[in-house]
Design a protein around this motif. Sequence first.
Motif, PDB file in Angstrom:
ATOM      1  N   ILE A  46     121.227 -31.712  35.299  1.00 43.69           N
ATOM      2  CA  ILE A  46     121.125 -30.937  34.049  1.00 43.69           C
ATOM      3  C   ILE A  46     120.747 -29.494  34.364  1.00 43.69           C
TER       4      ILE A  46
ATOM      5  N   TYR B 159     117.113 -31.963  28.874  1.00 41.73           N
ATOM      6  CA  TYR B 159     118.169 -31.846  27.862  1.00 41.73           C
ATOM      7  C   TYR B 159     117.757 -30.884  26.746  1.00 41.73           C
TER       8      TYR B 159
ATOM      9  N   LYS C 204     122.005 -36.323  24.972  1.00 49.10           N
ATOM     10  CA  LYS C 204     123.178 -36.240  25.855  1.00 49.10           C
ATOM     11  C   LYS C 204     124.390 -35.706  25.100  1.00 49.10           C
TER      12      LYS C 204
ATOM     13  N   PHE D  92     123.858 -32.101  24.297  1.00 49.79           N
ATOM     14  CA  PHE D  92     123.970 -31.301  25.523  1.00 49.79           C
ATOM     15  C   PHE D  92     125.434 -30.972  25.820  1.00 49.79           C
TER      16      PHE D  92
END
Length: 586
Positions: free
Chosen positions: A26, A143, A382, A385
Amino acid sequence: MKIIIYNIFFKEMIEVNAKYKRIFGIHLVFLVIVSIATYIDFKSNYIISGFDTFFHVERVYEIRSAFKAGSFPGWLNFMTFHHVGQAINGMYPDISLWPLVYITNKLNPIHQVIIIRSLILILTFFVSYISISKRFDKENASYVSAIYALSGMCLRSFNSELQLGTAIILIFLFPIVFNVKDIIYSEKVDIRLILNMALLCTVVIYSHLMSIFVLYVIVGISIIVRLICHKKIYPIINMLMSSLFLTATSLPILYRYYIISKAGIQPAYSKGNVATVKFIDIFSSAEWSSRASLSIVTIILLFIVISNFRVKKVNLLLPYLYGEIILIVLGTNLAPWSILQNMPLFDSIQNTGWRFIIFSGAIPFILLLVNFSEKSSRKILKILFIIAILTSVNEYYSFHGSARKNMAIFSGDNNKILGAEDWVRLKSTGINSDKLTRDIIPDYAPNQIDSKVFANGSTLSDDLQNRIRYNQVKMNGKNVTTTKEYTYEGISFNFNNIKSASSIELPVYGYKTLNYHVTVNGKNVPYTISNLGFIELNNIRKIKNVKIEYLYPKMYKYIIYFSTIIILILSGISIFYFRSTKYKYI
């Protein structure tokens, strides 16, 4: 039995390693996106400029020039804002910018701004991550930090409209939110909270003066409610003690603000006429990188949390919900701004969206993390993101692609005068060009220009604009031709051997509480301040050169040293308490 234990141990190790690989991934994705955008801008050698971008780039240029001369940045702008010595840098907090300017000062001016902008976004990500990961799962913190940095005002300041003071505050928005919540709900005198609050407020006041007022309004409302409803006195005690430390750390800003203001100056535009955002507009005008309305990310998060509200966690959720509600109420026409705008300090808010809604982006992430389990939060984050990556990249390429097609390069050599609403691709040599008009503003000019100020304090009369733009020197009431030279500490005018003049009015603002060093042909001469607030000389003979210099009082330097020492001491103590204190609550 040993085999089973070993299997469990290695399985856990594999899971931990996999988790840290995801966290690293990430971080890497975020850094790659920012690095590519920075590289493209760096190679292009310009920044897309319009509205307040000019204002903030010129502030950086002024700080840059002072550091290159081996001095602390001054209070008056002689390198920029048409060299009239306007107190922009003195009245607009800039100390939080100093480290960023200092470490990038070997770059050319535009490259410097590009790197500063990128450093701010990267710091936003990492400071947010560190703050969130102290209270929540590290992967989820990664995130959240990435989505937060790639949306809302964080992305807007990086991509399209530079707002350096606000952007620096947004670096620390999560620590500010957590610390404000903790101090409002404190049950004892807490040294850690007091010191952290003082240090965070120092960052705010070093970056943007009205934002510290906004922060204190929010905290003030909350602790008064706690006192009335729950008879809690410790939040007030902790906040008062924090404010005492803040006074010591913010002395450089307070000192120069007091000295300059005492001269009598024009306020920032729209004082007493606050523009309010309609409640419905913060939703209907939402964008991915909003400024005066809620961002799309904020709306999505609020919808998810409210539609899946966990009643069992209401005690953990309510403190943050109250904070978001206060921001939304004060940031819209739900608050009685027709009354508030007539009160001191509230009258300088200018736009409720800029002052309150702009800081509403952090709390919804915290609500999500509190409301849902780690696993459920991660699934939602997720998806967001991925959306954040695609949307931010698309916004960057769309905006820059449109700029290449529709905006001219501005290097200062252009003959065209740039209007206040014009957007250009700004090069280094255009930063302090006389062709700019966006930077001819009444803000913080001497009060004497009052009759020349129009449009709710945002515009000067045409004759005064021309006077400033062309640096017109008036001798015995008539314009005379001169050439000018300027440095970070002053400006000089070269004349064509003028024998004598009963009066010379120079296009340099004079503030009554500041002491200028004025020379004619190298010799000190007395000066007065004209009825338009300009420096004026009387009964001068054999004029070849007039030079005006201003340096801040010597005491200012010692005040900076004193406050810096206090900050270092408080930081050291805070780090000690931070390491020895575990968070017992969210």
